[in-house]
Design an enzyme around this catalytic site. Structure first.
Site, PDB file in Angstrom:
ATOM      1  N   PHE A  21       0.850  -1.186   0.000  1.00 28.41           N
ATOM      2  CA  PHE A  21       0.000   0.000   0.000  1.00 28.41           C
ATOM      3  C   PHE A  21       0.887   1.238   0.000  1.00 28.41           C
ATOM      4  O   PHE A  21       1.681   1.438   0.920  1.00 28.41           O
ATOM      5  CB  PHE A  21      -0.918  -0.011   1.232  1.00 28.41           C
ATOM      6  CG  PHE A  21      -1.816   1.187   1.318  1.00 28.41           C
ATOM      7  CD1 PHE A  21      -2.848   1.358   0.403  1.00 28.41           C
ATOM      8  CD2 PHE A  21      -1.629   2.152   2.301  1.00 28.41           C
ATOM      9  CE1 PHE A  21      -3.685   2.471   0.469  1.00 28.41           C
ATOM     10  CE2 PHE A  21      -2.456   3.269   2.380  1.00 28.41           C
ATOM     11  CZ  PHE A  21      -3.482   3.427   1.456  1.00 28.41           C
ATOM     12  N   TYR A  55       7.574  11.973   2.529  1.00 27.97           N
ATOM     13  CA  TYR A  55       6.112  12.076   2.395  1.00 27.97           C
ATOM     14  C   TYR A  55       5.484  12.866   3.543  1.00 27.97           C
ATOM     15  O   TYR A  55       4.308  13.211   3.480  1.00 27.97           O
ATOM     16  CB  TYR A  55       5.454  10.689   2.312  1.00 27.97           C
ATOM     17  CG  TYR A  55       5.980   9.801   1.213  1.00 27.97           C
ATOM     18  CD1 TYR A  55       6.828  10.292   0.212  1.00 27.97           C
ATOM     19  CD2 TYR A  55       5.648   8.442   1.170  1.00 27.97           C
ATOM     20  CE1 TYR A  55       7.325   9.458  -0.778  1.00 27.97           C
ATOM     21  CE2 TYR A  55       6.133   7.611   0.179  1.00 27.97           C
ATOM     22  CZ  TYR A  55       6.980   8.118  -0.790  1.00 27.97           C
ATOM     23  OH  TYR A  55       7.467   7.283  -1.760  1.00 27.97           O
ATOM     24  N   ASN A 167      15.159   4.038  -7.082  1.00 24.25           N
ATOM     25  CA  ASN A 167      15.547   4.926  -8.193  1.00 24.25           C
ATOM     26  C   ASN A 167      17.011   4.773  -8.595  1.00 24.25           C
ATOM     27  O   ASN A 167      17.599   5.698  -9.151  1.00 24.25           O
ATOM     28  CB  ASN A 167      15.252   6.393  -7.840  1.00 24.25           C
ATOM     29  CG  ASN A 167      13.775   6.643  -7.634  1.00 24.25           C
ATOM     30  OD1 ASN A 167      12.970   6.439  -8.545  1.00 24.25           O
ATOM     31  ND2 ASN A 167      13.403   7.040  -6.433  1.00 24.25           N
ATOM     32  N   GLY A 220       0.138   4.432 -12.928  1.00 20.76           N
ATOM     33  CA  GLY A 220       0.307   5.651 -13.724  1.00 20.76           C
ATOM     34  C   GLY A 220       1.043   6.694 -12.929  1.00 20.76           C
ATOM     35  O   GLY A 220       2.230   6.851 -13.078  1.00 20.76           O
ATOM     36  N   SER A 221       0.359   7.390 -12.030  1.00 17.31           N
ATOM     37  CA  SER A 221       0.998   8.309 -11.088  1.00 17.31           C
ATOM     38  C   SER A 221      -0.072   9.214 -10.537  1.00 17.31           C
ATOM     39  O   SER A 221      -1.199   9.255 -11.030  1.00 17.31           O
ATOM     40  CB  SER A 221       2.080   9.177 -11.725  1.00 17.31           C
ATOM     41  OG  SER A 221       1.548  10.400 -12.153  1.00 17.31           O
ATOM     42  N   HIS A 222       0.292   9.970  -9.514  1.00 19.30           N
ATOM     43  CA  HIS A 222      -0.659  10.892  -8.880  1.00 19.30           C
ATOM     44  C   HIS A 222      -0.936  12.101  -9.772  1.00 19.30           C
ATOM     45  O   HIS A 222      -1.834  12.875  -9.495  1.00 19.30           O
ATOM     46  CB  HIS A 222      -0.097  11.342  -7.530  1.00 19.30           C
ATOM     47  CG  HIS A 222       1.339  11.747  -7.610  1.00 19.30           C
ATOM     48  ND1 HIS A 222       1.754  12.894  -8.232  1.00 19.30           N
ATOM     49  CD2 HIS A 222       2.457  11.116  -7.196  1.00 19.30           C
ATOM     50  CE1 HIS A 222       3.072  12.962  -8.165  1.00 19.30           C
ATOM     51  NE2 HIS A 222       3.527  11.900  -7.545  1.00 19.30           N
ATOM     52  N   TRP A 227       5.312  17.712 -10.502  1.00 21.78           N
ATOM     53  CA  TRP A 227       6.230  16.637 -10.891  1.00 21.78           C
ATOM     54  C   TRP A 227       5.902  16.002 -12.240  1.00 21.78           C
ATOM     55  O   TRP A 227       6.784  15.451 -12.888  1.00 21.78           O
ATOM     56  CB  TRP A 227       6.209  15.527  -9.825  1.00 21.78           C
ATOM     57  CG  TRP A 227       6.605  15.980  -8.460  1.00 21.78           C
ATOM     58  CD1 TRP A 227       5.774  16.203  -7.393  1.00 21.78           C
ATOM     59  CD2 TRP A 227       7.928  16.280  -7.985  1.00 21.78           C
ATOM     60  NE1 TRP A 227       6.502  16.614  -6.302  1.00 21.78           N
ATOM     61  CE2 TRP A 227       7.817  16.663  -6.625  1.00 21.78           C
ATOM     62  CE3 TRP A 227       9.194  16.246  -8.587  1.00 21.78           C
ATOM     63  CZ2 TRP A 227       8.926  17.018  -5.851  1.00 21.78           C
ATOM     64  CZ3 TRP A 227      10.298  16.597  -7.807  1.00 21.78           C
ATOM     65  CH2 TRP A 227      10.162  16.979  -6.463  1.00 21.78           C
ATOM     66  N   SER A 271      -3.922   4.404  -3.115  1.00 21.05           N
ATOM     67  CA  SER A 271      -5.263   4.974  -3.225  1.00 21.05           C
ATOM     68  C   SER A 271      -5.704   5.427  -1.847  1.00 21.05           C
ATOM     69  O   SER A 271      -5.374   4.787  -0.856  1.00 21.05           O
ATOM     70  CB  SER A 271      -6.258   3.940  -3.765  1.00 21.05           C
ATOM     71  OG  SER A 271      -7.560   4.489  -3.757  1.00 21.05           O
TER      72      SER A 271
END
Length: 323
Positions: A21, A55, A167, A220-222, A227, A271
Site C-alpha cells: 500500500f 512524504y 531509483n 500511472g501516477s498521482h 512533478w 489509493s
C-alpha cells in the site's frame, strides 16, 4: 495459501508481501487522510505499507499501524513497513539519525525495510530540497558506498530488518554490489514501473542479482503538476487495459497490478479511496493469460511520469542511463 499474505523471499531471508500500500499524497491532501487510508488498507488485508521521510506522513501512518495492532487486528510482525532515507541525509553520519527520526515519528522500534530513496545527494539540513537565493538546488557530493555502509550498520543494529535502494540504475546497483567489503546486498530496487514503462532490462538485471524490483506509480501516477506533465497519457484510460479489464471483469487498475505480480515484480497500489483500496486486494482473485501478458508488454513506450529532472545535473542523477 491465503492470497492476502503472498510474499517473496528476499536475499537476506526476510519475506516481503508482494502487494503493498503506497501512502504518498500531494501536500494539499490533509495528513489525516494518510491515517484513515492506512487503517482502511490494513482492514482490507494489506500487510505491506510503504512510506518515506519525504512524504511527511510517518506520524499518521505509524498511528494507523499502531491502532490496528492495539485493536487486535494485526500483530507488529504481520506488518511489513518501509521507510526511506532522504537525499539530505546521505552523509554516513546522518543515516542512522535519519532512521531514528522516522522511528520516533512512527513510534515503532524498527522498520522492516529502509531504502536509499534517490541517489542524488543534497545539502544536509531541515530542508528536503535546499535551494540558494537564486532558487538553484544545493547539491552535496557523497560517496553512496559510504552511505550504504551506514545503511548496513542500521541493519546490524536491528533498526531495519532489511535494506535496499530506490531509483537506482544498473550502474549504481553494480557500484554497491561490487563494493569491497560489501556486507549486505540491497534486497530491492524500488522504481517507477507500469505498462507504459515496464523496466524490462532493469527487471532482468535485478532478477539476475536476486534483487526484487518494487514498482511505484504502478497505476500511472498521482499526476501532481509539480512533478508530472499534465499532457502525459492517463495509463488507466488506456484502451488495451480497458479491454482486458472488460474481458476479465476487473478494473484497469487491477489489470495493471496483476501484470506486475505475474512478472515477479512487487507492486505498490496507492489509493485513498475506500472502495478502490478494497478492490485492489482482488488482484489475487484472477490470472492473466500469457497472451494477455504479451499484449500488455506491447504497451511499453519507455515513458516515465516522474523524471525528477530538478535533480538532473549531478553525475548521480539516475535517469540519463538507458536503465
Amino acid at each position: 495459501m491465503d492470497s492476502k499474505y503472498q510474499c517473496v523471499k528476499l536475499n537476506d531471508s526476510h519475506f516481503m508481501p508482494v502487494l503493498g500500500f503506497g501512502t504518498y499524497a500531494p501536500p494539499e491532501v490533509p495528513k489525516s487522510k494518510a491515517l484513515e487510508a492506512t487503517k482502511l488498507a490494513i482492514e482490507a488485508g494489506f500487510r505491506h505499507i510503504d512510506s518515506a521521510h519525504l512524504y511527511n506522513n510517518e506520524e499518521q501512518v505509524g498511528l494507523a499501524i499502531r491502532s490496528k495492532i492495539a485493536d487486535g487486528s494485526v500483530k507488529r510482525e504481520d506488518i511489513f513497513y518501509t521507510s526511506k532515507l532522504w537525499c539530505n541525509s546521505h552523509r554516513p553520519e546522518l543515516v542512522r539519525p535519519a532512521l531514528e527520526r522516522s522511528l520516533k515519528n512512527l513510534q515503532l522500534d524498527y522498520v522492516d525495510l529502509y531504502l536509499v530513496h534517490f541517489p542524488v545527494s543534497v545539502k544536509p539540513g531541515e530542508e528536503v530540497i535546499p535551494k540558494d537565493e537564486n532558487g538553484k538546488i544545493l547539491f552535496d557530493t557523497v560517496d553512496l558506498c559510504a552511505t550504504w555502509e551506514a545503511m548496513e550498520k542500521c541493519k546490524d543494529a536491528g533498526l531495519a530488518k532489511s535494506i535496499g535502494v530506490s531509483n537506482f540504475n544498473r550502474r549504481q546497483l553494480e557500484m554497491i554490489l561490487n563494493k569491497p567489503g560489501l556486507k549486505y546486498k540491497p534486497v530491492c530496487n524500488q522504481v517507477e514501473c507500469h505498462p507504459y514503462f515496464n523496466q524490462r532490462k532493469l527487471l532482468d538485471f535485478c532478477k539476475s542479482k536476486d534483487i526484487v524490483l518494487v514498482a511505484y506509480s504502478a497505476l500511472g501516477s498521482h499526476r501532481e503538476e509539480k512533478w508530472v506533465d499534465p499532457n502525459s497519457p492517463v495509463l488507466l484510460e488506456d484502451p488495451v487495459l480497458c479491454a482486458l479489464a472488460k474481458k476479465h471483469k476487473q478494473t484497469p487498475a487491477l489489470i495493471a497490478l496483476r501484470y506486475q505480480l505475474q512478472r515477479g515484480v512487487v507492486v505498490l497500489a496507492k489509493s485513498y479511496n475506500e472502495q478502490r483500496i478494497r478492490q485492489n486486494m482482488q488482484v489475487f482473485d484472477f490470472q492473466l493469460t500469457s497472451e494477455d501478458m504479451k499484449t500488455i508488454d506491447g504497451l511499453n513506450r519507455n515513458m516515465r511520469y516522474l523524471t525528477l529532472d530538478i535533480f538532473a545535473g549531478p553525475p548521480n542523477y539516475p535517469f540519463s542511463d538507458e536503465y
